[in-house]
Design a protein around this motif. Structure first.
Motif, PDB file in Angstrom:
ATOM      1  N   MET A 102       0.827  -1.196   0.000  1.00 35.16           N
ATOM      2  CA  MET A 102       0.000   0.000   0.000  1.00 35.16           C
ATOM      3  C   MET A 102       0.872   1.262   0.000  1.00 35.16           C
ATOM      4  N   LEU A 103       2.007   1.217   0.697  1.00 34.18           N
ATOM      5  CA  LEU A 103       2.925   2.364   0.679  1.00 34.18           C
ATOM      6  C   LEU A 103       3.401   2.637  -0.733  1.00 34.18           C
ATOM      7  N   ALA A 104       3.780   1.560  -1.437  1.00 30.25           N
ATOM      8  CA  ALA A 104       4.277   1.735  -2.798  1.00 30.25           C
ATOM      9  C   ALA A 104       3.179   2.303  -3.693  1.00 30.25           C
ATOM     10  N   LEU A 105       1.947   1.820  -3.504  1.00 31.93           N
ATOM     11  CA  LEU A 105       0.835   2.313  -4.327  1.00 31.93           C
ATOM     12  C   LEU A 105       0.595   3.800  -4.067  1.00 31.93           C
ATOM     13  N   THR A 106       0.650   4.199  -2.792  1.00 30.04           N
ATOM     14  CA  THR A 106       0.444   5.613  -2.449  1.00 30.04           C
ATOM     15  C   THR A 106       1.478   6.490  -3.141  1.00 30.04           C
ATOM     16  N   ALA A 107       2.751   6.082  -3.033  1.00 28.80           N
ATOM     17  CA  ALA A 107       3.802   6.895  -3.654  1.00 28.80           C
ATOM     18  C   ALA A 107       3.633   6.921  -5.163  1.00 28.80           C
ATOM     19  N   THR A 108       3.216   5.782  -5.738  1.00 30.37           N
ATOM     20  CA  THR A 108       3.031   5.718  -7.184  1.00 30.37           C
ATOM     21  C   THR A 108       1.935   6.677  -7.636  1.00 30.37           C
TER      22      THR A 108
END
Lengths: 115, 550
Positions: free
Chosen positions: B92-98
């Motif tokens: 989810m962190l990676a998705l947010t940054a993306t």
């Protein structure tokens, strides 16, 4: 004591919900504030070990009897909830005033209902 | 100084917080500087979250993945607040940054100028989102939720206008009410279980005596309502399409993940708290999730078909996506959850791209032009600065917009070759082969219903998108070609290319999702990971009172 507390919470919640469902923005914000008070009292009453006139923090040093201390966690939670509730209510107040200024009415939908 | 992975865990919260605070020191007119700082921090955030993802996944070497625990203040685990990183939170962190990077780049073109402190608010929203994904403490989750919401109020009202303020008023009121429900739920759970640490709660839930169970379950249910409001489950969702339509485009693009935060919390908590209980309480509320999710898909589908404006179409697509996720999670099967996680990523990317694209398409049309005119009136004449705008106007605008629109339609309808198809295919395969592929096994009636709804909602999305596309691109006699900057179309294209990349890399990604779903459904490793987290030695070893050490 339990009865007084639960009555207080109940009265606050019921008036809060009623005000929240009213059509004027001022009523909504007061309703939210009342609900906030009720919730804070409720969190406080959910403490595991509530004693009146007892300190909430442990003293260092010698082994101590936890039964002479009150549960510190609800106090910390309520404090946080009060701060956050205060900030968000203030923010809501600003938006409320902006809506009043832009639409010229204090109805929550931004226009008076047609009669 | 080498940074251990334990310390990297807190970086996704600290980095945007520091960057957002730093931006307050600069005047709002230094836009280029502000935009550079915030985009750079978002890029750094993406780098960090990919590193965290690798750490948590451990390249599949460890079956359960790795659970990294960050002890705030170095207190022993069940005390104080912990941050927990596992596969799901890292994902989810990676998705947010993306999502953050394209939204920020998009805002350079026009939106960052429409009001004060856009970048600071945006970075604070990222603080709240990342914190909500990382925290392992129920009350701390509330705090990060409020950080996220407070920032989102500001972003939602960014550039003002009566439409936005009206929708914002409703949005704030419903979220304040939801926050109160959240607190009531947390207090009830604390009153019964005596802790707020999620992992410790999970161990204590089965031991709660039957006569107190009702309080625990009411607490969990009230808490669930607060998250379902966020996720937009029918009938708690009427605020969502209006809000998302009225929000400025870059805000709406990042809001696409805000409704997924509710889904994330429900997924995490319901599987953590109610998976292991022995006496039939397992899967508490899952039936309600399924039914509510189905109702949300129906409501969203009708809304998609009925929408005249593109913005509302996108808003109802958010509901369809939320409904699909809730219904699939309600089925409580590892395979289906894995498909749902893939769907979560792919639909969030698609909806985010769609929100950005809508603003570009509608720029040529009157309604939006009026809104912008009002905006410019309110914040002074911006015409002079329009000339020195960053970036280049792109050629062949209509063709590029049209292709992007078609790609969005394909994604939302779930047609090949983009990843929307793979996501739905994964869910359907898992539902129709309950015993594993080609193994047969009885298919539950609920699975048939959901399969039908998935296909119908895809068809409805296709019909609605074709109609909207024809109306936007082919029907107008005098077509106003919108002026689109390079910095505005590149983020849209990048998001859509990502979905294409997800299609190409579907195998490895699906394997990762599968591993994630498996560790979610067997939360033992999460619980043990948190409760047995090793304490790093303190540099100045202050003796603790014996009670605390225990």
């Amino acid at each position: 004591m339990e009865l007084v507390l639960s009555l207080a919470i109940g009265v606050l919640v019921s008036s809060g919900v009623w005000l929240l469902l009213r059509p004027r923005t001022y009523q909504v914000i007061i309703g939210l504030a009342l609900l906030g008070y009720a919730v804070n009292l409720f969190i406080f009453s959910m403490g595991r070990h509530l004693i009146i006139n007892a300190p909430p923090v442990l003293e260092g040093g010698d082994p101590i009897d936890p039964m002479t201390f009150t549960d510190p966690l609800p106090q910390a939670l309520v404090l946080t909830a009060i701060v956050i509730g205060f900030a968000t209510t203030a923010l809501f107040l600003v938006v409320l005033l902006a809506a009043r200024g832009l639409s010229g009415t204090d109805h929550v939908d931004g226009r008076e209902p047609e009669r | 100084m080498s940074v251990s992975p334990e310390h990297l865990v807190i970086a996704p919260i600290l980095l945007p917080l520091v960057a957002g605070a730093l931006l307050l020191f600069f005047d709002d007119r230094e836009r280029l500087l502000k935009a550079t700082i915030s985009i750079l921090s978002a890029v750094a955030l993406l780098g960090i979250s990919i590193m965290l993802l690798r750490i948590a996944h451990a390249d599949g070497a460890v079956d359960d993945g790795r659970v990294i625990v960050y002890l705030l203040g170095n207190w022993p685990p069940p005390f104080s607040i912990v941050l927990v990183l596992d596969r799901l939170s890292a994902m989810m962190l990676a998705l947010t940054a993306t999502l953050a990077i394209p939204s920020l780049i998009f805002s350079i073109g026009r939106w960052q100028k429409a009001g004060p402190h856009f970048h600071t608010l945006f970075l604070l929203l990222l603080v709240g989102l990342n914190g909500a994904f990382l925290t392992g403490d129920l009350f701390n989750l509330f705090v990060f939720f409020e950080v996220m919401l407070a920032a989102s109020y500001g972003l939602m009202l960014h550039s003002s206008g009566s439409q936005r303020v009206k929708a914002g008023l409703h949005y704030i009121a419903i979220n304040l009410a939801a926050a109160l429900l959240f607190l009531i739920g947390v207090a009830l759970i604390y009153g019964v279980a005596g802790t707020l640490n999620m992992a410790e709660l999970a161990t204590r839930f089965p031991d709660v005596p039957v006569e107190r169970r009702i309080f625990l379950e009411s607490g969990a249910a009230i808490l669930g309502v607060a998250f379902l409001i966020k996720a937009g489950m029918w009938p708690l969702s009427f605020w969502l399409p209006t809000t998302y339509t009225a929000a400025p485009a870059p805000t709406a693009a990042i809001f696409a993940i805000m409704s997924k935060v509710g889904v994330y919390v429900i997924l995490r908590l319901s599987l953590l708290f109610f998976e292991e209980t022995p006496d039939g309480v397992s899967g508490f509320g899952s039936q309600l999730l399924f039914v509510g999710g189905m109702a949300t898909i129906v409501f969203g589908t009708i809304g998609v078909l009925a929408s005249q404006a593109l913005g509302r179409l996108a808003g109802f697509s958010v509901l369809v996506s939320s409904g699909t996720l809730l219904a699939t999670l309600g089925l409580l099967q590892v395979e289906i959850t894995a498909g749902a996680l893939f769907y979560l990523i792919s639909s969030t990317l698609a909806i985010s791209a769609f929100f950005l694209l809508i603003e570009l398409v509608e720029r040529g049309q009157d309604a939006v032009a009026n809104v912008l005119a009002v905006t410019q009136e309110a914040f002074g004449d911006e015409e002079e600065e329009e000339e020195e705008e960053v970036g280049v106007t792109i050629p062949g605008t209509l063709a590029i917009l049209g292709i992007s629109f078609a790609a969005c339609a394909i994604m939302l309808a779930g047609l090949p070759p983009l990843s929307g198809f793979i996501a739905k295919f994964a869910i359907l395969t898992a539902m129709l082969n309950p015993e594993g592929f080609g193994q047969g096994g009885a298919i539950a009636a609920s699975a048939w219903w959901l399969a039908a709804m998935l296909i119908i909602s895809g068809l409805a999305a296709l019909i609605a998108m074709s109609r909207a596309g024809i109306r936007a691109f082919w029907a107008p006699v005098e077509l106003n070609v919108p002026r689109v900057l390079l910095v505005e179309i590149v983020p849209v294209a990048a998001l859509l290319m990502l979905t294409l990349a997800m299609t190409v890399q579907a195998g490895p990604i699906m394997r990762f999702m599968h591993a994630t779903a498996e560790s979610l459904h067997a939360p033992r490793s999460y619980i043990d990971g948190v409760l047995d987290a090793p304490r790093p030695p303190m540099s100045r070893d202050a003796p603790l009172p014996p009670e605390v050490q225990r």
